[in-house]
Scaffold this motif. Sequence first.
Motif, PDB file in Angstrom:
ATOM      1  N   ALA A 115      79.172  30.316 -80.982  1.00 32.70           N
ATOM      2  CA  ALA A 115      79.178  30.699 -82.400  1.00 32.70           C
ATOM      3  C   ALA A 115      77.811  31.236 -82.795  1.00 32.70           C
ATOM      4  O   ALA A 115      76.800  30.586 -82.591  1.00 32.70           O
ATOM      5  N   GLY A 116      77.771  32.444 -83.325  1.00 32.40           N
ATOM      6  CA  GLY A 116      76.534  33.050 -83.770  1.00 32.40           C
ATOM      7  C   GLY A 116      75.755  33.766 -82.679  1.00 32.40           C
ATOM      8  O   GLY A 116      74.752  34.403 -82.949  1.00 32.40           O
ATOM      9  N   GLY A 117      76.205  33.641 -81.443  1.00 31.34           N
ATOM     10  CA  GLY A 117      75.570  34.333 -80.330  1.00 31.34           C
ATOM     11  C   GLY A 117      74.168  33.838 -80.017  1.00 31.34           C
ATOM     12  O   GLY A 117      73.732  32.778 -80.468  1.00 31.34           O
ATOM     13  N   ILE A 118      73.463  34.635 -79.236  1.00 34.67           N
ATOM     14  CA  ILE A 118      72.101  34.296 -78.827  1.00 34.67           C
ATOM     15  C   ILE A 118      71.164  34.230 -80.039  1.00 34.67           C
ATOM     16  O   ILE A 118      70.213  33.448 -80.063  1.00 34.67           O
ATOM     17  N   ALA A 119      71.449  35.006 -81.067  1.00 31.63           N
ATOM     18  CA  ALA A 119      70.629  34.967 -82.284  1.00 31.63           C
ATOM     19  C   ALA A 119      70.643  33.569 -82.897  1.00 31.63           C
ATOM     20  O   ALA A 119      69.600  33.064 -83.336  1.00 31.63           O
ATOM     21  N   GLU A 120      71.797  32.927 -82.909  1.00 31.20           N
ATOM     22  CA  GLU A 120      71.890  31.563 -83.434  1.00 31.20           C
ATOM     23  C   GLU A 120      71.154  30.581 -82.525  1.00 31.20           C
ATOM     24  O   GLU A 120      70.505  29.654 -82.988  1.00 31.20           O
ATOM     25  N   TRP A 121      71.252  30.786 -81.214  1.00 32.37           N
ATOM     26  CA  TRP A 121      70.533  29.962 -80.243  1.00 32.37           C
ATOM     27  C   TRP A 121      69.027  30.007 -80.533  1.00 32.37           C
ATOM     28  O   TRP A 121      68.357  28.986 -80.579  1.00 32.37           O
ATOM     29  N   GLN A 122      68.513  31.225 -80.748  1.00 32.32           N
ATOM     30  CA  GLN A 122      67.095  31.397 -81.052  1.00 32.32           C
ATOM     31  C   GLN A 122      66.736  30.818 -82.423  1.00 32.32           C
ATOM     32  O   GLN A 122      65.662  30.255 -82.594  1.00 32.32           O
ATOM     33  N   ALA A 123      67.628  30.954 -83.386  1.00 30.02           N
ATOM     34  CA  ALA A 123      67.379  30.419 -84.724  1.00 30.02           C
ATOM     35  C   ALA A 123      67.233  28.893 -84.695  1.00 30.02           C
ATOM     36  O   ALA A 123      66.532  28.325 -85.527  1.00 30.02           O
ATOM     37  N   PRO A 167      85.461  29.410 -81.078  1.00 29.24           N
ATOM     38  CA  PRO A 167      84.007  29.408 -81.276  1.00 29.24           C
ATOM     39  C   PRO A 167      83.501  27.972 -81.292  1.00 29.24           C
ATOM     40  O   PRO A 167      84.110  27.102 -81.906  1.00 29.24           O
ATOM     41  N   ILE A 168      82.399  27.736 -80.586  1.00 29.32           N
ATOM     42  CA  ILE A 168      81.858  26.382 -80.522  1.00 29.32           C
ATOM     43  C   ILE A 168      80.395  26.386 -80.935  1.00 29.32           C
ATOM     44  O   ILE A 168      79.672  27.354 -80.704  1.00 29.32           O
ATOM     45  N   PRO A 169      79.949  25.295 -81.548  1.00 30.11           N
ATOM     46  CA  PRO A 169      78.551  25.209 -81.975  1.00 30.11           C
ATOM     47  C   PRO A 169      77.628  24.969 -80.785  1.00 30.11           C
ATOM     48  O   PRO A 169      78.062  24.601 -79.695  1.00 30.11           O
ATOM     49  N   ILE A 170      76.351  25.140 -81.021  1.00 27.12           N
ATOM     50  CA  ILE A 170      75.351  25.045 -79.962  1.00 27.12           C
ATOM     51  C   ILE A 170      75.344  23.686 -79.287  1.00 27.12           C
ATOM     52  O   ILE A 170      75.229  23.600 -78.061  1.00 27.12           O
ATOM     53  N   ASN A 171      75.490  22.602 -80.051  1.00 27.45           N
ATOM     54  CA  ASN A 171      75.454  21.284 -79.415  1.00 27.45           C
ATOM     55  C   ASN A 171      76.605  21.095 -78.430  1.00 27.45           C
ATOM     56  O   ASN A 171      76.454  20.429 -77.406  1.00 27.45           O
ATOM     57  N   GLU A 172      77.756  21.691 -78.704  1.00 26.04           N
ATOM     58  CA  GLU A 172      78.870  21.611 -77.765  1.00 26.04           C
ATOM     59  C   GLU A 172      78.635  22.507 -76.547  1.00 26.04           C
ATOM     60  O   GLU A 172      79.041  22.182 -75.442  1.00 26.04           O
ATOM     61  N   VAL A 173      77.946  23.632 -76.745  1.00 25.18           N
ATOM     62  CA  VAL A 173      77.607  24.515 -75.629  1.00 25.18           C
ATOM     63  C   VAL A 173      76.745  23.764 -74.626  1.00 25.18           C
ATOM     64  O   VAL A 173      77.014  23.787 -73.423  1.00 25.18           O
ATOM     65  N   THR A 174      75.711  23.104 -75.107  1.00 26.47           N
ATOM     66  CA  THR A 174      74.826  22.378 -74.192  1.00 26.47           C
ATOM     67  C   THR A 174      75.574  21.260 -73.476  1.00 26.47           C
ATOM     68  O   THR A 174      75.357  21.034 -72.285  1.00 26.47           O
ATOM     69  N   ASP A 225      76.985  36.628 -76.737  1.00 20.64           N
ATOM     70  CA  ASP A 225      76.445  37.973 -76.934  1.00 20.64           C
ATOM     71  C   ASP A 225      75.341  37.880 -77.977  1.00 20.64           C
ATOM     72  O   ASP A 225      74.900  36.772 -78.290  1.00 20.64           O
ATOM     73  N   LYS A 226      74.893  38.995 -78.480  1.00 13.93           N
ATOM     74  CA  LYS A 226      73.749  38.969 -79.390  1.00 13.93           C
ATOM     75  C   LYS A 226      74.077  38.258 -80.704  1.00 13.93           C
ATOM     76  O   LYS A 226      73.390  37.335 -81.105  1.00 13.93           O
ATOM     77  N   LEU A 227      75.136  38.696 -81.388  1.00 11.48           N
ATOM     78  CA  LEU A 227      75.478  38.152 -82.698  1.00 11.48           C
ATOM     79  C   LEU A 227      76.915  37.642 -82.804  1.00 11.48           C
ATOM     80  O   LEU A 227      77.312  37.149 -83.845  1.00 11.48           O
ATOM     81  N   GLY A 228      77.704  37.804 -81.772  1.00 14.06           N
ATOM     82  CA  GLY A 228      79.091  37.384 -81.812  1.00 14.06           C
ATOM     83  C   GLY A 228      80.071  38.527 -81.963  1.00 14.06           C
ATOM     84  O   GLY A 228      81.276  38.303 -82.070  1.00 14.06           O
TER      85      GLY A 228
END
Length: 134
Positions: free
Chosen positions: A119-127, A35-42, A95-98
Motif C-alpha cells: 500500500a502506497g508503494g516505495i514512497a510510503e516505505w520511505q515516508a 493492499p497491505i500495510p508496511i507492518n504486514e509486508v515486513t 512500485d513507486k506510488l501504487g
Amino acid sequence: MNFFNFMGQEWLLVGTLIVLIFVYSWRERIKSGRPIPINEVTRLLNNGAVLLDVRDSAEFKAGHIVGAINVPYGKITAEIANLEVHKGKVIIVADKLGQHAGLVGRTLGKQGHDVRRLAGGIAEWQAQSLPLVK
C-alpha cells in the motif's frame, strides 16, 4: 432540480446502483492483490514472501527493499515465467506510488500466484523512514 426529484422518487434504484458500484470496485481491488500495510509486508517478508519491485531499473538501483526482485513494469509479461519458482510463496508487488502494482497483481493472480500489494508503494516505505539498499 429534475435530478433531485428523480433521486427522491427512485431512491431504491439509486441505492441499488450505489451498492453495485461499491461491490464492483471492491472485487476489482481484491482481484489485483489485496493492499497491505508496511507492518504486514515486513512480517510476510520475514516468513518467506517474495518482494517484486516493478519500478524501472534505474529507480531500483537508486534504492530498494532488501531482497527485492526487480522486473520492470514494461517487461512483466515477458518475465512472468521466471516467477514460477516462487509459485507457492506470497508475492508482494511494490512500485513507486501504487499505480502499476494492481495491474501486475492481476496478471500474476491469473497465473495462480498468491499476490499482495504494498500500500502506497516505495514512497510510503520511505515516508515511514524504513531503509532501502543500493
